[in-house]
Design an enzyme around this catalytic site. Structure first.
Site, mmCIF file in Angstrom:
data_model
loop_
_atom_site.group_PDB
_atom_site.id
_atom_site.type_symbol
_atom_site.label_atom_id
_atom_site.label_comp_id
_atom_site.label_asym_id
_atom_site.label_seq_id
_atom_site.Cartn_x
_atom_site.Cartn_y
_atom_site.Cartn_z
ATOM 1 N N THR A 47 0.830 -1.210 0.000
ATOM 2 C CA THR A 47 0.000 0.000 0.000
ATOM 3 C C THR A 47 0.867 1.263 0.000
ATOM 4 O O THR A 47 2.034 1.239 0.416
ATOM 5 C CB THR A 47 -0.882 0.045 1.267
ATOM 6 O OG1 THR A 47 -0.031 -0.074 2.429
ATOM 7 C CG2 THR A 47 -1.903 -1.064 1.271
ATOM 8 N N LYS A 62 8.685 4.229 2.423
ATOM 9 C CA LYS A 62 9.998 4.769 2.031
ATOM 10 C C LYS A 62 10.458 5.864 3.003
ATOM 11 O O LYS A 62 10.705 7.015 2.622
ATOM 12 C CB LYS A 62 9.992 5.311 0.601
ATOM 13 C CG LYS A 62 9.751 4.245 -0.465
ATOM 14 C CD LYS A 62 9.969 4.790 -1.863
ATOM 15 C CE LYS A 62 9.745 3.768 -2.939
ATOM 16 N NZ LYS A 62 8.327 3.435 -3.189
ATOM 17 N N GLY A 92 16.610 9.178 12.763
ATOM 18 C CA GLY A 92 15.953 8.184 13.614
ATOM 19 C C GLY A 92 14.790 8.736 14.411
ATOM 20 O O GLY A 92 13.690 8.170 14.407
ATOM 21 N N THR A 135 12.822 11.215 13.972
ATOM 22 C CA THR A 135 11.642 11.571 13.169
ATOM 23 C C THR A 135 10.925 10.329 12.652
ATOM 24 O O THR A 135 9.686 10.256 12.682
ATOM 25 C CB THR A 135 12.065 12.490 11.992
ATOM 26 O OG1 THR A 135 12.683 13.648 12.542
ATOM 27 C CG2 THR A 135 10.872 12.902 11.149
HETATM 28 O O1 S5P Z 1 12.397 1.031 -7.159
HETATM 29 C C1 S5P Z 1 11.193 1.036 -6.924
HETATM 30 C C2 S5P Z 1 10.705 0.847 -5.619
HETATM 31 C C3 S5P Z 1 9.338 0.784 -5.419
HETATM 32 S S1 S5P Z 1 8.791 0.347 -3.834
HETATM 33 N N1 S5P Z 1 10.298 1.161 -7.933
HETATM 34 C C4 S5P Z 1 8.937 1.128 -7.737
HETATM 35 O O2 S5P Z 1 8.187 1.239 -8.712
HETATM 36 N N2 S5P Z 1 8.432 0.975 -6.455
HETATM 37 C C5 S5P Z 1 6.984 0.961 -6.181
HETATM 38 O O3 S5P Z 1 6.408 -0.156 -6.870
HETATM 39 C C6 S5P Z 1 6.227 2.194 -6.680
HETATM 40 O O4 S5P Z 1 6.140 3.157 -5.645
HETATM 41 C C7 S5P Z 1 4.878 1.636 -7.051
HETATM 42 O O5 S5P Z 1 4.027 1.621 -5.924
HETATM 43 C C8 S5P Z 1 5.150 0.198 -7.465
HETATM 44 C C9 S5P Z 1 5.259 -0.047 -8.957
HETATM 45 O O6 S5P Z 1 4.041 0.183 -9.591
HETATM 46 P P1 S5P Z 1 3.815 -0.174 -11.145
HETATM 47 O O7 S5P Z 1 2.399 0.293 -11.403
HETATM 48 O O8 S5P Z 1 4.824 0.587 -11.943
HETATM 49 O O9 S5P Z 1 3.966 -1.673 -11.271
#
Ligand code: S5P
Length: 267
Positions: A64, A96, A101, A103
Site C-alpha cells: 500500500t 519509504k 531516527g 523523526t
Molecule cells: O524502485 C522502486 C521501488 C518501489 S517500492 N520502484 C517502484 O516502482 N516501487 C513501487 O512499486 C512504486 O512506488 C509503485 O508503488 C510500485 C510499482 O508500480 P507499477 O504500477 O509501476 O507496477
C-alpha cells in the site's frame, strides 16, 4: 550473487530467518504457492479494497501507499485487515522512510496512519545512515515487524547503485534482526536476504515518468523472491483478479525453474 540462496527453496530458507514478519511471509508464499505482491496504488478506499478483494486469492503480500488514499480513516485499515485474514496475505506499507531516527520513530508509530500497528513490513531509504534503522527498529522489533531497505530502484537515472547499494548491504548486516531484505533488482549479498523487486510487467517496457519494467521471469532469474506488480495487475478495470492469477503463475513457474524444478509438493 549467492548461488546457494539463489537455488534454495522457500521451504529451506525458512530456517535461515528468525524475524517473525520474514517467517510469516515465507510461510504464506509456501501455503499459497505465490510469490506475488500486488501494489494497489489507488486513491479511494473503495477502489483500493475492491482490488485487494479481487487479487487476494493470488497474492502473498499487498503493498500500500496509504498516504494517497483520500478518504483515509481507521476503518480502511480495519477492512484491509479483514481481507488479509479472508485471503491470507501480509501487508507491506511502502512508506519509504528517509529521515533521522527520531523523526522516523514518530512517522512509523504516530500520526494519521500509525503504520507500525498494521503493516508487517515497511521500507526505508538508507540515505540518512544507519540511525534510520535504529529508530524504526525501536518501534518495529517489539511488534514483530520487518524492514526492507531500498538498495536499488527500478526508475531510470536512479542514484541507488554501486557504492550506495553496497552501503545499504553493509547497514543491513548491522541490523539482521530487523532488516529482512531489500527492494532491489537482483540478489544481493551471500546471506539470505529477501529480495522484493518492483518494476515488473509482462511485456516489459516502461511508463512516461521513468519507470522501467522487466518480466517476472527475468527478475526471478536475477534473484527476486517476491515480484511487485502494480498497474500490470490493476490497470485494466475489472480484470485485476484474472491478471493477478496470471502473474502468480508466471512468478511461481519462474521460481520453480530457478530452484531446479522443485518437488511435486511445490507444484
Ligand atoms: O524502485 C522502486 C521501488 C518501489 S517500492 N520502484 C517502484 O516502482 N516501487 C513501487 O512499486 C512504486 O512506488 C509503485 O508503488 C510500485 C510499482 O508500480 P507499477 O504500477 O509501476 O507496477
Amino acid at each position: 550473487m549467492s548461488p546457494q540462496v539463489q537455488t534454495q527453496t522457500y521451504d529451506v530458507r525458512l530456517s535461515n530467518h528468525t524475524n517473525p514478519a520474514a517467517r510469516a511471509l515465507l510461510e504464506c508464499i509456501l501455503r499459497k504457492r505465490s510469490n506475488l505482491c500486488v501494489s494497489v496504488d489507488l486513491s479511494t478506499s473503495a477502489e483500493l479494497l475492491e482490488v485487494v478483494d479481487a487479487v487476494g486469492p493470488s497474492v502473498c503480500l499487498i503493498k500500500t501507499h496509504m498516504d494517497i488514499v483520500e478518504d483515509f480513516d481507521q476503518s480502511v485499515i480495519d477492512r484491509l485487515r479483514v481481507l488479509s485474514e479472508k485471503h491470507d496475505f501480509l501487508i507491506f506499507e511502502d512508506r519509504k522512510f528517509a529521515d533521522i531516527g527520531n523523526t522516523v520513530v514518530l512517522q512509523y508509530s504516530k500520526g494519521v496512519h500509525k503504520i507500525a500497528s498494521w503493516a508487517q513490513l515497511t521500507n526505508a531509504h538508507v540515505v540518512p545512515g544507519s540511525g534510520i534503522i535504529t529508530g524504526l527498529a525501536s518501534v518495529g522489533l517489539p511488534l514483530g515487524r520487518g524492514l526492507l531497505l531500498l538498495a536499488e530502484m527500478s526508475s531510470a537515472g536512479t542514484l541507488a547503485q554501486g557504492a550506495y547499494t553496497d552501503a545499504a548491504l553493509a547497514m543491513a548486516r548491522e541490523h539482521r534482526d530487523f532488516v529482512v531484505g531489500f527492494i532491489a533488482q537482483r540478489r544481493l549479498g551471500d546471506e539470505d536476504w529477501l529480495i522484493l523487486t518492483p518494476g515488473v510487467q509482462l511485456g516489459s517496457g516502461g511508463d512516461s515518468m521513468g519507470q522501467q519494467y522487466n518480466t517476472p521471469r527475468e527478475v526471478v532469474r536475477r534473484g527476486a523472491d517476491v515480484i511487485i506488480v502494480g498497474r500490470g495487475v490493476y490497470g485494466k478495470r475489472g480484470e485485476a483478479g484474472k491478471e493477478a492469477e496470471r502473474y502468480r503463475k508466471e512468478g511461481w513457474e519462474a521460481y520453480l525453474a530457478r530452484v531446479g524444478g522443485g518437488t511435486s509438493r511445490l507444484l
